[in-house]
Write an enzyme that holds these catalytic residues in place. Structure first.
Site, PDB file in Angstrom:
ATOM      1  N   HIS A  96       0.827  -1.218   0.000  1.00 23.87           N
ATOM      2  CA  HIS A  96       0.000   0.000   0.000  1.00 23.87           C
ATOM      3  C   HIS A  96       0.862   1.268   0.000  1.00 23.87           C
ATOM      4  CE1 HIS A  96      -3.268  -2.773   1.212  1.00 23.87           C
ATOM      5  NE2 HIS A  96      -2.334  -3.297   1.997  1.00 23.87           N
TER       6      HIS A  96
ATOM      7  N   TYR B  74      -9.191 -13.387 -45.986  1.00 22.95           N
ATOM      8  CA  TYR B  74      -8.530 -12.072 -45.951  1.00 22.95           C
ATOM      9  C   TYR B  74      -9.537 -10.943 -46.170  1.00 22.95           C
ATOM     10  CZ  TYR B  74      -5.696  -8.050 -47.029  1.00 22.95           C
ATOM     11  OH  TYR B  74      -5.164  -6.790 -47.013  1.00 22.95           O
TER      12      TYR B  74
ATOM     13  N   GLN C 259      -4.884  -4.621 -43.454  1.00 19.02           N
ATOM     14  CA  GLN C 259      -3.811  -3.664 -43.750  1.00 19.02           C
ATOM     15  C   GLN C 259      -3.557  -2.753 -42.542  1.00 19.02           C
ATOM     16  OE1 GLN C 259      -3.318  -2.195 -47.812  1.00 19.02           O
ATOM     17  NE2 GLN C 259      -3.720  -0.154 -47.031  1.00 19.02           N
TER      18      GLN C 259
ATOM     19  N   GLU D 100       9.830   8.411 -16.802  1.00 20.35           N
ATOM     20  CA  GLU D 100       8.497   9.008 -17.032  1.00 20.35           C
ATOM     21  C   GLU D 100       8.008   8.714 -18.449  1.00 20.35           C
ATOM     22  OE1 GLU D 100       8.128  12.856 -14.102  1.00 20.35           O
ATOM     23  OE2 GLU D 100       9.245  13.118 -15.926  1.00 20.35           O
TER      24      GLU D 100
ATOM     25  N   SER E 198      14.852  21.673 -16.192  1.00 22.77           N
ATOM     26  CA  SER E 198      13.669  22.489 -16.456  1.00 22.77           C
ATOM     27  C   SER E 198      14.121  23.806 -17.072  1.00 22.77           C
ATOM     28  CB  SER E 198      12.934  22.739 -15.144  1.00 22.77           C
ATOM     29  OG  SER E 198      12.131  23.899 -15.265  1.00 22.77           O
TER      30      SER E 198
ATOM     31  N   LYS F  67      15.954  21.926 -10.971  1.00 24.63           N
ATOM     32  CA  LYS F  67      15.309  20.656 -11.307  1.00 24.63           C
ATOM     33  C   LYS F  67      16.205  19.685 -12.063  1.00 24.63           C
ATOM     34  CE  LYS F  67      11.551  19.559 -10.868  1.00 24.63           C
ATOM     35  NZ  LYS F  67      10.221  19.907 -11.363  1.00 24.63           N
TER      36      LYS F  67
HETATM   37  N1  ARG Z   1      -1.399  -4.098 -48.477  1.00 29.04           N
HETATM   38  C1  ARG Z   1      -2.164  -5.266 -48.209  1.00 29.04           C
HETATM   39  C2  ARG Z   1      -2.188  -5.535 -46.689  1.00 29.04           C
HETATM   40  O1  ARG Z   1      -1.395  -4.979 -46.027  1.00 29.04           O
HETATM   41  C3  ARG Z   1      -1.575  -6.436 -48.908  1.00 29.04           C
HETATM   42  C4  ARG Z   1      -2.565  -7.510 -49.239  1.00 29.04           C
HETATM   43  C5  ARG Z   1      -3.613  -6.952 -50.122  1.00 29.04           C
HETATM   44  N2  ARG Z   1      -4.423  -7.946 -50.717  1.00 29.04           N
HETATM   45  C6  ARG Z   1      -5.534  -7.604 -51.387  1.00 29.04           C
HETATM   46  N3  ARG Z   1      -6.168  -8.524 -51.944  1.00 29.04           N
HETATM   47  N4  ARG Z   1      -5.953  -6.369 -51.408  1.00 29.04           N
HETATM   48  O2  ARG Z   1      -2.968  -6.299 -46.176  1.00 29.04           O
END
Ligand code: ARG
Length: 463
Positions: free
Chosen positions: A162, A323, A328, A296, A283, A289
């Site tokens: 504490h 994907y 990105q 920090e 400072s 200082k």
């Molecule tokens: N610049 C894209 C990323 O960072 C690469 C892959 C893009 N692929 C696509 N089908 N648009 O994810």
């Protein structure tokens, strides 16, 4: 071809309209993903060699590709590569340049591959290097802590709960506590590396490829432990990034807590340590200082790393397989996490061995806070008093001490005996700070003997 829009884009074929200028800039990642160039080229080299091995391209084509990639890598390193936003990202910039340099063979490099597996591969290769660099800095800091712990194994300071003086501990023991935190951090990173070092290449866009690729060969060339089991997972997974960032956030939280201690200890109110001038600044208005800027800033920077972790978790939570362009957005937080982590570790690894410990001040602080009260209670227990009764008796002794401005060790024997008849003159051995720490002489305890033993074990664990 020439009257078609988007002729410079590798994907321009099906488009009838050029990309809006703002959209082109909005969707481009080359401004930040160019830092992956070395890994992108390494992945392309391995992919080309694999394609030649399975007969999808000829050896001559492969040689031309390897030669072109080498030239590109040199140009990038020398700063003479012309990055183009209209080519969107690092992958298309390098591929377009390759084709400009070597012609037909350059156009064949992308056979059986997609930017989706390419970017995931680049990121894993990049992270593999960064994890190794992080572990080296962690190790350097841990070694600094061990050296400091050894130097100050017998130095007495107040231990706190504490933020109130609790019991005396040795400064060496306190430093070893931070050593343990960092040891777990390093173990976590080593474990994380196992899941990072898996190869997405060959997953192509999401479903794999109809070419007879040899993913095990590519993985071997790139030093991956194995190709990813599932193509959909390979291109969509970013949990390896999140896992790394969560390891990084923990390191920064540990450094932030340690920073908080250094800041407190360096204050005039605590006056436990001196931070060397080269790690402080002054400072512009107050001439007296000397500010603990490095700790920090480390404490402050921990916030952005925690923020990146939360950002990445949020980035992933709505994404269906496989994907999505959302991904990105993984790079800037990851890169900033890596940069921040390495910089903070470097600052600490440089600073910690240079800490100047003020042993007299720490001892005085431990002596003035009734830090041996538990020792007195334990003494009574060893003489047959039940712990709860002992607690009550010592509490009374502390109250008398506060009222008369004296520590327990400054009270008369008769005074203590009036509180409990079991007390004898040998009690004063325990009420000293050195007696108190020496008594905590078990595995993991604060006694100087145990600190030396713990340091020896720690050195073996690092070896
Ligand atoms: N610049 C894209 C990323 O960072 C690469 C892959 C893009 N692929 C696509 N089908 N648009 O994810």
């Amino acid at each position: 071809m020439s009257d078609k829009p988007n002729t410079d884009k590798p994907w321009g074929g099906r488009f009838t309209e050029s990309t809006d200028a703002f959209v082109e800039a909005f969707t481009a990642s080359v401004g930040f993903d160019q830092r992956l160039y070395r890994y992108d080229i390494a992945g392309s080299r391995a992919h080309a060699r694999m394609l030649a091995r399975v007969g999808v391209i000829t050896d001559a084509e492969c040689d031309a590709i390897l030669g072109g990639l080498e030239r590109i890598e040199r140009d990038i390193e020398q700063g003479s590569f012309n990055w183009s936003v209209s080519l969107e990202d690092v992958h298309m910039n390098i591929e377009a340049r390759l084709t400009a340099l070597i012609g037909e063979a350059g156009k064949k490099l992308h056979t059986g591959r997609s930017r989706n597996d390419q970017v995931a591969t680049d990121l894993r290769l990049y992270l593999r290097d960064q994890i190794k660099a992080t572990c080296e800095e962690l190790l350097r800091l841990q070694q600094g802590l061990l050296a400091l712990a050894e130097r100050e194994a017998d130095t007495i300071m107040p231990g706190f709960t504490h933020l109130q003086v609790a019991m005396p501990v040795t400064f060496g023991h306190h430093m070893l506590a931070w050593f343990e935190n960092l040891q777990r951090d390093r173990e976590r990173l080593v474990d994380c590396l196992k899941r990072v070092n898996v190869m997405p290449l060959g997953a192509a866009a999401l479903a794999g490829t109809s070419f007879p690729i040899d993913r095990h060969y590519t993985a071997q060339l790139l030093g991956f432990d194995a190709p990813a089991e599932n193509s959909l997972d390979a291109v969509s997974d970013r949990d390896f990034v999140i896992e790394f960032c969560s390891c990084a956030a923990l390191v920064l939280v540990h450094l932030s807590r340690f920073s908080e201690e250094l800041i407190l200890w360096a204050s005039a109110q605590f006056n436990f340590i001196d931070l060397p001038d080269r790690f402080c600044t002054g400072s512009s208005i107050m001439p007296q200082k000397k500010n603990p800027d490095v700790p920090e800033l480390v404490r402050g920077k921990s916030g952005r790393v925690v923020g990146h972790l939360v950002g990445l978790l949020t980035l992933m939570k709505g994404q269906p397989l496989a994907y999505n362009k959302d991904n990105q957005e993984d790079k800037e937080p990851l890169f900033d996490t890596v940069d921040t982590l390495l910089a903070c570790l470097r600052a600490f690894a440089d600073m910690v061995p240079a800490l100047q410990v003020k042993a007299n001040e720490m001892r005085a602080a431990a002596a003035s806070g009734y830090s041996t009260a538990t020792d007195l209670a334990d003494y009574l227990v060893r003489r047959g008093v039940a712990f709860r009764d002992a607690h009550e008796i010592v509490g009374t002794a502390v109250r008398l001490g506060i009222e008369s401005g004296r520590d327990l060790s400054e009270m008369a024997l008769t005074e203590l005996q009036s509180l409990s008849s079991v007390i004898e003159a040998d009690v004063f051995d325990l009420l000293t700070l050195d007696g108190s720490v020496a008594a905590r002489d078990h595995f993991g305890g604060t006694a100087p003997r145990q600190v030396h033993a713990a340091i020896a074990r720690a050195r073996e664990r690092l070896a």
